[in-house]
Design a protein around this motif. Structure first.
Motif, PDB file in Angstrom:
ATOM      1  N   GLY A 164       0.824  -1.195   0.000  1.00 53.93           N
ATOM      2  CA  GLY A 164       0.000   0.000   0.000  1.00 53.93           C
ATOM      3  C   GLY A 164       0.859   1.246   0.000  1.00 53.93           C
ATOM      4  N   VAL A 165       0.189   2.393  -0.071  1.00 55.65           N
ATOM      5  CA  VAL A 165       0.845   3.693  -0.009  1.00 55.65           C
ATOM      6  C   VAL A 165       0.337   4.407   1.231  1.00 55.65           C
ATOM      7  CG1 VAL A 165       1.330   5.850  -1.207  1.00 55.65           C
ATOM      8  CG2 VAL A 165       0.859   3.774  -2.526  1.00 55.65           C
ATOM      9  N   TYR A 166       1.247   4.824   2.109  1.00 62.82           N
ATOM     10  CA  TYR A 166       0.891   5.374   3.412  1.00 62.82           C
ATOM     11  C   TYR A 166       1.267   6.854   3.455  1.00 62.82           C
ATOM     12  CZ  TYR A 166       0.493   0.456   4.361  1.00 62.82           C
ATOM     13  OH  TYR A 166       0.123  -0.866   4.295  1.00 62.82           O
ATOM     14  N   THR A 167       0.282   7.699   3.789  1.00 67.09           N
ATOM     15  CA  THR A 167       0.479   9.140   3.844  1.00 67.09           C
ATOM     16  C   THR A 167      -0.202   9.685   5.097  1.00 67.09           C
ATOM     17  OG1 THR A 167      -1.525  10.063   2.803  1.00 67.09           O
ATOM     18  CG2 THR A 167       0.093   9.026   1.335  1.00 67.09           C
ATOM     19  N   PRO A 168      -0.008  10.969   5.389  1.00 69.94           N
ATOM     20  CA  PRO A 168      -0.704  11.546   6.546  1.00 69.94           C
ATOM     21  C   PRO A 168      -2.226  11.517   6.450  1.00 69.94           C
ATOM     22  CG  PRO A 168       1.140  12.926   5.929  1.00 69.94           C
ATOM     23  CD  PRO A 168       0.992  11.910   4.837  1.00 69.94           C
ATOM     24  N   LEU A 169      -2.758  11.309   5.252  1.00 74.56           N
ATOM     25  CA  LEU A 169      -4.214  11.290   5.083  1.00 74.56           C
ATOM     26  C   LEU A 169      -4.817   9.891   5.129  1.00 74.56           C
ATOM     27  CD1 LEU A 169      -4.863  13.976   2.310  1.00 74.56           C
ATOM     28  CD2 LEU A 169      -4.803  14.247   4.791  1.00 74.56           C
ATOM     29  N   GLU A 194     -11.837  14.390   1.196  1.00 77.57           N
ATOM     30  CA  GLU A 194     -10.640  15.211   1.301  1.00 77.57           C
ATOM     31  C   GLU A 194      -9.446  14.515   0.653  1.00 77.57           C
ATOM     32  OE1 GLU A 194      -7.631  17.259   4.589  1.00 77.57           O
ATOM     33  OE2 GLU A 194      -9.449  16.244   5.277  1.00 77.57           O
ATOM     34  N   VAL A 195      -9.324  13.211   0.887  1.00 78.97           N
ATOM     35  CA  VAL A 195      -8.231  12.456   0.275  1.00 78.97           C
ATOM     36  C   VAL A 195      -8.364  12.492  -1.242  1.00 78.97           C
ATOM     37  CG1 VAL A 195      -6.971  10.285   0.246  1.00 78.97           C
ATOM     38  CG2 VAL A 195      -8.231  10.932   2.295  1.00 78.97           C
ATOM     39  N   GLN A 196      -9.598  12.296  -1.740  1.00 73.20           N
ATOM     40  CA  GLN A 196      -9.808  12.331  -3.186  1.00 73.20           C
ATOM     41  C   GLN A 196      -9.467  13.700  -3.762  1.00 73.20           C
ATOM     42  OE1 GLN A 196     -11.029   9.803  -5.811  1.00 73.20           O
ATOM     43  NE2 GLN A 196      -9.684  11.461  -6.465  1.00 73.20           N
ATOM     44  N   SER A 197      -9.841  14.763  -3.079  1.00 75.82           N
ATOM     45  CA  SER A 197      -9.592  16.111  -3.586  1.00 75.82           C
ATOM     46  C   SER A 197      -8.105  16.432  -3.653  1.00 75.82           C
ATOM     47  CB  SER A 197     -10.301  17.143  -2.709  1.00 75.82           C
ATOM     48  OG  SER A 197      -9.686  17.253  -1.435  1.00 75.82           O
ATOM     49  N   ARG A 198      -7.300  15.710  -2.910  1.00 75.19           N
ATOM     50  CA  ARG A 198      -5.861  15.965  -2.884  1.00 75.19           C
ATOM     51  C   ARG A 198      -5.076  14.859  -3.594  1.00 75.19           C
ATOM     52  NH1 ARG A 198      -4.887  17.913   3.275  1.00 75.19           N
ATOM     53  NH2 ARG A 198      -2.702  17.761   2.623  1.00 75.19           N
ATOM     54  N   THR A 199      -5.787  14.103  -4.453  1.00 72.84           N
ATOM     55  CA  THR A 199      -5.169  13.042  -5.249  1.00 72.84           C
ATOM     56  C   THR A 199      -5.508  13.264  -6.712  1.00 72.84           C
ATOM     57  OG1 THR A 199      -5.471  11.514  -3.386  1.00 72.84           O
ATOM     58  CG2 THR A 199      -4.947  10.539  -5.527  1.00 72.84           C
ATOM     59  N   GLY A 200      -4.519  13.103  -7.595  1.00 65.55           N
ATOM     60  CA  GLY A 200      -4.719  13.397  -9.006  1.00 65.55           C
ATOM     61  C   GLY A 200      -5.334  12.277  -9.822  1.00 65.55           C
ATOM     62  N   PHE A 201      -5.709  11.175  -9.179  1.00 58.67           N
ATOM     63  CA  PHE A 201      -6.381  10.091  -9.889  1.00 58.67           C
ATOM     64  C   PHE A 201      -7.537   9.571  -9.041  1.00 58.67           C
ATOM     65  CE2 PHE A 201      -2.519   8.441  -7.826  1.00 58.67           C
ATOM     66  CZ  PHE A 201      -3.042   7.511  -6.941  1.00 58.67           C
TER      67      PHE A 201
END
Length: 260
Positions: A164-169, A194-201
């Motif tokens: 997986g990919v782990y981020t602060p969100l 919020e996660v979707q709005s800050r992701t380009g896909f």
């Protein structure tokens, strides 16, 4: 709107604890260069639930290999179970860019390069991608340059599996078609939109439904205490600046307790 993680622990601490939970007892864990958060996660896991794990952190004073060549040879033989990677860009399939932003011939930014990530992504058994920030530019639909990825063309041996990919969100998981990343869980207090709005896909929220996305458990008191008052001492030998910046108050507090 910039998300602020709930009081009581920092963004960095939350990410460290989440990565640590993914590590297993008896695993051989590798941590590369300039990776204080994965290093802290590996040490935290070993202190708590993975005490029989072997942890190799590039830069540790007791590094048991001759340079990095022996380490990569061990990895190519299948001797490393889990490794951490990151990228200036990470796309919808977990491919990473560590080379350039913009056109390769005339880039806006020229990055340090792969640093062995191509080998790591091919040969390590489990890969945990991480990113200390989460924004559209860092998660584009298409990379400006592909440094390494979790899959190979047909007929090319590829051992690694992207966890997986782990981020602060939150965490993105390769649960979509052909391993496409989707939102697996959000950090405490973060909404899926919020996660979707800050992701380009697209993160598959329409398919899953935002209500079905679980929320990650926040760091426990035991995790935070172990991290702040035990792990940081070992970590400071490798990443002293990171420890001073993010855990300095706890180092001072521990010193005062001992002197008192």
């Amino acid at each position: 709107m910039e998300h602020t993680i709930s009081p009581g622990y920092s963004v960095e601490e939350a990410l460290i604890c989440q990565l640590a939970r993914e590590l297993r007892n008896h695993e051989v864990i590798g941590v590369g260069n300039n990776s204080p958060i994965p290093a802290a996660a590996a040490l935290l896991a070993k202190s708590l639930h993975a005490q029989e794990a072997s942890v190799y952190i590039l830069g540790q004073c007791d590094w048991p290999f001759q340079g990095t060549r022996e380490f990569f040879e061990l990895m190519q033989r299948g001797g490393i179970d889990v490794f951490f990677l990151s990228g200036a860009q990470i796309d919808a399939y977990g491919r990473i860019n560590l080379h350039v932003i913009g056109d390769y011939a005339k880039p806006k930014v020229r990055l340090p390069g792969g640093a062995g990530s191509g080998v790591v992504y091919f040969t390590c058994k489990r890969i945990l991608l991480f990113k200390t920030d989460h924004g559209v530019k860092g998660f584009p639909e298409q990379l400006d340059f592909t440094t390494a990825g979790p899959t190979s063309e047909k007929g090319v041996y590829h051992r690694a599996g992207l966890v997986g990919v782990y981020t602060p969100l939150g965490v993105l998981k390769p649960t979509g078609e052909n391993g496409r990343l989707e939102l697996g869980a959000t950090a405490t207090g973060v909404q899926p939109v919020e996660v979707q709005s800050r992701t380009g896909f697209d993160l598959g929220l329409k398919r899953k439904g935002a209500a079905a996305i679980p929320e990650l458990a926040p760091p426990t008191a035991q995790e935070l205490s172990t991290l702040r008052y035990e792990v940081v001492h070992a970590l400071s030998r490798i990443y002293p600046l990171f420890v001073r910046q993010h855990f300095g108050r706890y180092v001072v507090e521990t010193k005062r307790r001992k002197e008192g």
